[in-house]
Write a protein that holds these residues in place. Structure first.
Motif, PDB file in Angstrom:
ATOM      1  N   VAL A   4    -113.185 -74.863 -28.952  1.00  0.00           N
ATOM      2  CA  VAL A   4    -113.455 -76.112 -29.651  1.00  0.00           C
ATOM      3  C   VAL A   4    -112.137 -76.718 -30.110  1.00  0.00           C
ATOM      4  N   ILE A   5    -112.156 -78.026 -30.259  1.00  0.00           N
ATOM      5  CA  ILE A   5    -111.030 -78.757 -30.837  1.00  0.00           C
ATOM      6  C   ILE A   5    -111.538 -79.322 -32.151  1.00  0.00           C
ATOM      7  N   ALA A   6    -110.898 -78.913 -33.226  1.00  0.00           N
ATOM      8  CA  ALA A   6    -111.278 -79.371 -34.559  1.00  0.00           C
ATOM      9  C   ALA A   6    -110.248 -80.377 -35.040  1.00  0.00           C
ATOM     10  N   TYR A   7    -110.727 -81.414 -35.680  1.00  0.00           N
ATOM     11  CA  TYR A   7    -109.864 -82.473 -36.193  1.00  0.00           C
ATOM     12  C   TYR A   7    -109.865 -82.437 -37.713  1.00  0.00           C
ATOM     13  N   CYS A   8    -108.686 -82.614 -38.273  1.00  0.00           N
ATOM     14  CA  CYS A   8    -108.543 -82.622 -39.726  1.00  0.00           C
ATOM     15  C   CYS A   8    -107.407 -83.577 -40.091  1.00  0.00           C
ATOM     16  N   THR A  60    -109.264 -73.819 -31.273  1.00  0.00           N
ATOM     17  CA  THR A  60    -109.816 -72.541 -31.724  1.00  0.00           C
ATOM     18  C   THR A  60    -111.063 -72.223 -30.909  1.00  0.00           C
ATOM     19  N   THR A  61    -111.830 -71.257 -31.366  1.00  0.00           N
ATOM     20  CA  THR A  61    -113.085 -70.907 -30.701  1.00  0.00           C
ATOM     21  C   THR A  61    -114.246 -71.103 -31.669  1.00  0.00           C
ATOM     22  N   SER A  62    -115.428 -71.270 -31.092  1.00  0.00           N
ATOM     23  CA  SER A  62    -116.610 -71.539 -31.916  1.00  0.00           C
ATOM     24  C   SER A  62    -116.888 -70.421 -32.914  1.00  0.00           C
ATOM     25  N   ALA A  97    -108.564 -69.191 -21.809  1.00  0.00           N
ATOM     26  CA  ALA A  97    -108.501 -67.746 -22.064  1.00  0.00           C
ATOM     27  C   ALA A  97    -107.428 -67.433 -23.104  1.00  0.00           C
ATOM     28  N   TRP A  98    -106.314 -68.140 -23.048  1.00  0.00           N
ATOM     29  CA  TRP A  98    -105.232 -67.949 -24.027  1.00  0.00           C
ATOM     30  C   TRP A  98    -105.708 -68.306 -25.428  1.00  0.00           C
ATOM     31  N   VAL A  99    -106.444 -69.411 -25.567  1.00  0.00           N
ATOM     32  CA  VAL A  99    -106.982 -69.792 -26.878  1.00  0.00           C
ATOM     33  C   VAL A  99    -107.879 -68.678 -27.409  1.00  0.00           C
TER      34      VAL A  99
END
Length: 107
Positions: A4-8, A60-62, A97-99
């Protein structure tokens, strides 16, 4: 588990840098990109506000998202920090996979 891509949004470069480093050091994010000088317009406490902010793109990941949100809430200078996540529906397989590897809690 998906990437996932999280925005802040952050009020300034200093706080953005502190958050980015903490999230990566604590394996809550594999990478955080800081996009300087975004202009935000929003309603807050009954008024329309505008201001310059730094936008974080957090990879990051879910399964790490809840922990990331809790840590962000603890460290962020805003009373109500923004955190919006979208699922990556594709990407370069080795990068994805790296993430996943970089956000593993057991390394």
């Amino acid at each position: 588990m998906s990437v996932v891509i999280a925005y802040c949004s952050c009020p300034d470069a200093r706080s953005a840098g502190v958050l980015a480093r903490a999230l990566v050091e604590e394996r809550l994010a594999a990478c955080v990109s800081e996009l300087p000088s975004v202009r935000s317009t929003y309603r807050w406490q009954g008024s329309v506000e505008q201001g310059e902010e730094v936008l974080l793109m957090i990879k990051t990941t879910s399964d790490r998202l809840d922990a990331l949100g809790a840590r962000l809430a603890a460290l962020h200078p805003y009373e109500l920090p923004e955190l919006i996540a979208v699922e990556a529906i594709g990407g370069l397989a080795p990068y994805l996979a790296w993430v996943a590897q970089q956000t593993r809690d057991d390394d």
